[in-house]
Motif scaffolding. Structure first.
Motif, PDB file in Angstrom:
ATOM      1  N   ASN A  62      -2.035  12.364   4.716  1.00 33.73           N
ATOM      2  CA  ASN A  62      -1.796  10.924   4.614  1.00 33.73           C
ATOM      3  C   ASN A  62      -0.981  10.564   3.380  1.00 33.73           C
ATOM      4  O   ASN A  62      -0.660   9.409   3.165  1.00 33.73           O
ATOM      5  N   TRP A  78       0.240  -0.645  10.928  1.00 28.42           N
ATOM      6  CA  TRP A  78      -0.211  -0.323   9.578  1.00 28.42           C
ATOM      7  C   TRP A  78      -1.650  -0.746   9.340  1.00 28.42           C
ATOM      8  O   TRP A  78      -2.447   0.014   8.779  1.00 28.42           O
ATOM      9  N   GLN A  79      -2.013  -1.911   9.757  1.00 26.25           N
ATOM     10  CA  GLN A  79      -3.357  -2.410   9.471  1.00 26.25           C
ATOM     11  C   GLN A  79      -4.433  -1.566  10.135  1.00 26.25           C
ATOM     12  O   GLN A  79      -5.523  -1.375   9.576  1.00 26.25           O
ATOM     13  N   ASN A  81      -3.941   1.758  11.070  1.00 28.05           N
ATOM     14  CA  ASN A  81      -3.787   3.195  10.821  1.00 28.05           C
ATOM     15  C   ASN A  81      -3.601   3.584   9.357  1.00 28.05           C
ATOM     16  O   ASN A  81      -3.493   4.778   9.060  1.00 28.05           O
ATOM     17  N   LYS A  82      -3.579   2.641   8.443  1.00 26.40           N
ATOM     18  CA  LYS A  82      -3.360   2.992   7.049  1.00 26.40           C
ATOM     19  C   LYS A  82      -4.543   3.803   6.516  1.00 26.40           C
ATOM     20  O   LYS A  82      -5.678   3.652   6.992  1.00 26.40           O
ATOM     21  N   PRO A  83      -4.305   4.679   5.541  1.00 27.29           N
ATOM     22  CA  PRO A  83      -5.394   5.472   4.970  1.00 27.29           C
ATOM     23  C   PRO A  83      -6.480   4.574   4.379  1.00 27.29           C
ATOM     24  O   PRO A  83      -6.199   3.476   3.888  1.00 27.29           O
ATOM     25  N   SER A  84      -7.698   5.044   4.384  1.00 23.76           N
ATOM     26  CA  SER A  84      -8.832   4.208   3.985  1.00 23.76           C
ATOM     27  C   SER A  84      -8.778   3.796   2.519  1.00 23.76           C
ATOM     28  O   SER A  84      -9.334   2.756   2.149  1.00 23.76           O
ATOM     29  N   HIS A  85      -8.114   4.589   1.671  1.00 26.69           N
ATOM     30  CA  HIS A  85      -8.066   4.262   0.244  1.00 26.69           C
ATOM     31  C   HIS A  85      -6.957   3.274  -0.096  1.00 26.69           C
ATOM     32  O   HIS A  85      -6.877   2.807  -1.223  1.00 26.69           O
ATOM     33  N   THR A  87      -5.294  -0.320   0.141  1.00 28.22           N
ATOM     34  CA  THR A  87      -5.654  -1.704   0.441  1.00 28.22           C
ATOM     35  C   THR A  87      -4.439  -2.621   0.509  1.00 28.22           C
ATOM     36  O   THR A  87      -4.578  -3.802   0.828  1.00 28.22           O
ATOM     37  N   LYS A 173      -2.438  -0.156  -5.137  1.00 31.00           N
ATOM     38  CA  LYS A 173      -2.868  -0.601  -3.806  1.00 31.00           C
ATOM     39  C   LYS A 173      -1.989  -0.085  -2.670  1.00 31.00           C
ATOM     40  O   LYS A 173      -2.485   0.153  -1.567  1.00 31.00           O
ATOM     41  N   LYS A 219      -2.028  10.002  -4.095  1.00 29.12           N
ATOM     42  CA  LYS A 219      -2.520   9.398  -2.853  1.00 29.12           C
ATOM     43  C   LYS A 219      -1.816   8.081  -2.528  1.00 29.12           C
ATOM     44  O   LYS A 219      -2.023   7.517  -1.452  1.00 29.12           O
ATOM     45  N   HIS A 220      -0.970   7.610  -3.434  1.00 29.00           N
ATOM     46  CA  HIS A 220      -0.174   6.405  -3.186  1.00 29.00           C
ATOM     47  C   HIS A 220       1.304   6.722  -2.994  1.00 29.00           C
ATOM     48  O   HIS A 220       2.122   5.807  -2.937  1.00 29.00           O
TER      49      HIS A 220
END
Length: 495
Positions: A62, A78-79, A81-85, A87, A173, A219-220
């Protein structure tokens, strides 16, 4: 507690180093800022702290290296399927348009969808004053203490914050995805070969390196594996003829100052590389392991001089520059020398002692696959066996001529294999400037006993000195006490 005390000690050391080169007023302000930074417990990361190992199947990633299928799922919904971390938003940054040659993607850009939080831009939309033509590629002339406003290094804090504001990015975010549209070097409708076209992969991997240096969590950040021209249609990535309009208010005033980590270990200064070379890869440097391996990302013929049929002849100045010069001073001057060329070259041809050749193109598939990275297993074999540059306990030090080719190797090492990795930002354009033994005395700019002289067998494997008529070099400050002033200033930026 140990981490905080280490941070305080390091920051005080940096403050003292800068104090040697600043006036009293600046010293007091800087010291106050660094003490404030330490009091706020900025975590100083090591190279091992910053590793990120990819899944065996890139489809499972991801962040880091993501597949076209993954980008399709993000961009399409996107809303959901976006990764859980994550926001915030999805920000896609393309090196170029995706439809520059026939037979692939029909539209130029991944489709934006502001209602879903998906925004798409071209990297060249950002055109700050004071930088060269050809687009901003995350670097800037800086003052290292030894060289000033000549060699390009990591762009400073003001640039990174301005860049984030322009593209509306909040690194705490959002997810930022870099993607190659078609390729570098497209002309006459032809699809360029890997050595040319895949150069855009250097740009996007350098983008990740720059933002990580400034504190972004991996992760971003992500890059697309393969270009949009070859990959978008089959993967179902939605495309559009248009892109987003910048909104300078969208990131809410976010600054990298809010990222309370110090990742500057990623960038080594010349003095660090000098210690690695002098000790044959066993230097004692903060933040990296006791064993280091320099990997040189240039083509092998540039590394060993075989393109000119010469080897280790440092005593002879070859009269014909077409036979003697190969390391050019910039991307604009790159390529093999040609008759009547106005190209400019560094004072001497060399590789750094203890370095191993590791051509960056080895890690990528050809144009038919959109210059994608090879499988994780294949890349591991190249690092561990074919090139034999890694064993447990080693820190990889990636370098090339100007620290762009090195980005491909470095990204694979740190973000696919999860090996501790750092970079020599000045690379050979900086390294080869500290000359004392050139046969033309006007080329020499350091005394024979200069503490960082590089044209010596103890730190360089020298092939030859270049023809004096074609040499361009930065001017060295012979009274310098550091080669990392810009890194010290970047640390201070976060107070």
């Amino acid at each position: 507690m140990k981490q905080v005390l280490t941070t305080v000690f390091l920051l005080l050391s940096f403050a003292f180093g800068i104090a040697c080169q600043k006036d009293k007023k600046d010293n007091n302000l800087l010291l106050a800022g660094l003490l404030f930074l330490a009091a706020n417990q900025i975590k100083v990361n090591t190279a091992a702290d910053l590793t990120n190992e990819s899944a065996e199947n890139y489809n499972d990633n991801n962040w880091g290296l993501i597949t076209p299928a993954k980008l399709a799922s993000f961009a399409s919904n996107w809303q959901a399927n976006k990764p859980s971390h994550i926001t915030g938003n999805l920000i896609i940054l393309q090196t170029d348009t995706a439809n520059r040659v026939a037979g692939g993607a029909a539209s130029a850009y991944v489709a934006e969808n502001p209602s879903q939080g998906v925004y798409v831009y071209a990297l060249d939309d950002y055109t700050p004053a004071g930088l060269p033509s050809g687009g901003f590629r995350f670097n800037q002339t800086r003052d290292t203490g030894l060289f000033k406003e000549s060699v390009r290094y990591q762009a400073n804090g003001e640039f990174v914050d301005d860049w984030l504001k322009f593209f509306g990015i909040n690194l705490s975010k959002d997810l930022v995805v870099f993607a190659v549209g078609t390729a570098n070097g497209v002309s006459g409708g032809a699809y360029p070969a890997k050595a040319t076209g895949a150069g855009a992969v250097q740009d996007i991997t350098r983008g990740v390196y720059w933002l990580r240096y400034w504190g972004a969590d991996i992760k971003h950040l992500a890059i697309l594996n393969g270009n949009l021209h070859r990959k978008a249609t089959a993967a179902g990535i939605p495309l559009s003829a248009s892109k987003s309009t910048p909104d300078l208010t969208r990131n809410g005033g976010f600054s990298v100052k809010q990222l309370r980590v110090d990742n500057t270990v990623l960038t080594l200064g010349l003095e660090d590389i000098y210690e690695i070379a002098k000790t044959n890869g066993n230097a004692n440097l903060f933040g990296i392991t006791a064993k280091q391996q320099i990997i040189d990302a240039r083509p092998g013929t540039q590394f060993d001089g075989s393109a000119q049929g010469l080897s280790n002849d440092r005593s002879a100045l070859v009269a014909n520059p077409a036979n003697s010069a190969y390391i050019t001073t910039s991307y604009a001057s790159s390529g093999s020398p040609a008759a009547g060329s106005t190209q400019t070259f560094v004072p001497f041809e060399a590789n750094i002692r203890s370095a191993k050749t590791f051509p960056w193109v080895d890690l990528l598939d050809d144009d038919t696959d959109g210059y994608q990275f090879k499988s994780k297993a294949a890349i591991k074999t190249i690092f561990d066996t074919t090139r034999a540059v890694y064993s447990p306990g080693t820190t990889i030090v990636s370098q090339c001529r100007t620290n762009f080719e090195a980005q491909v190797n470095g990204f694979a090492s740190i973000n696919i294999l999860g090996y501790p990795t750092v970079y020599y930002d000045g690379s050979l354009v900086e390294w080869t400037a500290l000359v004392a033994g050139h046969g033309t005395s006007s080329v020499n700019q350091v005394p024979s006993d200069f503490k960082w002289r590089t044209d010596m067998a103890g730190v360089s494997n020298i092939h030859w000195y270049n023809h004096p008529n074609h040499i361009v070099k930065p001017t060295a400050n012979l009274s310098a006490t550091t080669t990392k002033l810009f890194i010290q200033e970047d640390k201070a930026y976060k107070f």
